[in-house]
Design an enzyme around this catalytic site. Sequence first.
Site, PDB file in Angstrom:
ATOM      1  N   CYS A 223       0.822  -1.208   0.000  1.00  0.00           N
ATOM      2  CA  CYS A 223       0.000   0.000   0.000  1.00  0.00           C
ATOM      3  C   CYS A 223       0.864   1.270   0.000  1.00  0.00           C
ATOM      4  O   CYS A 223       1.535   1.543  -0.985  1.00  0.00           O
ATOM      5  CB  CYS A 223      -0.984  -0.033   1.165  1.00  0.00           C
ATOM      6  SG  CYS A 223      -2.401   1.061   0.917  1.00  0.00           S
TER       7      CYS A 223
ATOM      8  N   GLU B 138      -2.606  -9.248   3.306  1.00  0.00           N
ATOM      9  CA  GLU B 138      -2.942  -9.784   4.637  1.00  0.00           C
ATOM     10  C   GLU B 138      -4.448  -9.766   4.884  1.00  0.00           C
ATOM     11  O   GLU B 138      -4.948 -10.449   5.785  1.00  0.00           O
ATOM     12  CB  GLU B 138      -2.225  -8.973   5.720  1.00  0.00           C
ATOM     13  CG  GLU B 138      -2.911  -7.710   6.180  1.00  0.00           C
ATOM     14  CD  GLU B 138      -2.883  -6.570   5.170  1.00  0.00           C
ATOM     15  OE1 GLU B 138      -3.596  -5.574   5.368  1.00  0.00           O
ATOM     16  OE2 GLU B 138      -2.136  -6.676   4.162  1.00  0.00           O
TER      17      GLU B 138
ATOM     18  N   HIS C  76      -3.869  -5.142  -0.188  1.00  0.00           N
ATOM     19  CA  HIS C  76      -3.533  -5.692   1.131  1.00  0.00           C
ATOM     20  C   HIS C  76      -3.594  -7.221   1.120  1.00  0.00           C
ATOM     21  O   HIS C  76      -4.664  -7.801   1.323  1.00  0.00           O
ATOM     22  CB  HIS C  76      -4.489  -5.148   2.198  1.00  0.00           C
ATOM     23  CG  HIS C  76      -4.178  -3.758   2.621  1.00  0.00           C
ATOM     24  ND1 HIS C  76      -3.498  -3.467   3.781  1.00  0.00           N
ATOM     25  CD2 HIS C  76      -4.435  -2.577   2.024  1.00  0.00           C
ATOM     26  CE1 HIS C  76      -3.359  -2.150   3.891  1.00  0.00           C
ATOM     27  NE2 HIS C  76      -3.921  -1.587   2.831  1.00  0.00           N
TER      28      HIS C  76
END
Length: 362
Positions: free
Chosen positions: A254, A340, A338
């Site tokens: 990001c 994760e 993202h």
Amino acid sequence: MTSAVTQAQLVLEDGSVFEGEAIGRAPAEGIAAGEVVFNTTMTGYQEVITDPSYAGQIITFTTSHIGNYGTTAADNESRGTFARGVIVRELARRRSNWRATDDLDAMLDANGLPGIAGLDTRRLTRILRDAGSLRGAFGTADGATLLAAARADRGTAGVDLVSEVTTASAYTVPGGRFSVVAYDFGIKSTILRCLSDIATVRVVPASTPAEEVLAMSPDGVFLSNGPGDPEMVSGATGAIRAIVEAGVPTFGICLGHQLLSRAFGGHTFKLPFGHHGGNHPVRNIATGSVEITSQNHNFCVDPDSLAGVADITHVNLNDMTNEGMRLVGHRAFSVQYHPEAGPGPHDSRYLFARFAELMENN
């Protein structure tokens, strides 16, 4: 929602007015102001609200019912909340989840975060899609006062928001066999959990010099997510370039992706209304596969500015913007989305294994 109802209203900088009811903590002087954005995720409201990347912004949830399953401290993505406020169509009157320890309204109040409910969020989202992200202000003040507050807000372009969210001092998260130094530009807890599966992570403030990081002899360096304009993160690009040129494997997510790109001559620009949600399709250029991804960013890297410097690895299929790159001649890569998740799908978590492989082969 509490039984006592306090009328409130939201006013956008273009003069649009929305009436609703106050929730959470009453804002100072009756006014909460910031850049209004919308998030399309259907679950994970607590993770979204506690994501430091929302600093300076007011979050509009497009899902009509928010708060159904309550909140629990275990789902927080940071030490608190950094957003300016929350907008929902309807706040659930009761929670239903065995994990919940509190309801959303109480969580907002405990974190000092104001909100407004009962708005037509469909109309609001359509305005933001057509006009782009707009500054707004909400609260119990009169319309003229709220309009003035909205137009006086600084927004997120040209503002250093990372300094508001980064850790004040370094700390360590124990874990796997590698040693990773993670720059905290607004790092999420889920990222730290994913990194700790492969490494012991030393989290350092955003302003940490490259010399200090290199003195730790890390196996790799991680560049975290974070809020605001990448151009305003003082000193970061110089430190990142020095680390990468020293041969240290580097992985950015990001804002970390934007800063890594800028460190090697890339240019960034502000998207009309950003990418915020858990359902963005991204194509892996090398494999042709499509990953459904979690996203939260307002700025983007111009792929043409990386010509000859980096290979573009991922592209957003909604608007064809750059979603990932790999530096030519260096052990460094990054993605705009993202992997994760938290909230969102886990299609892209393989990237942490790729980071481990890069450190293994170094």
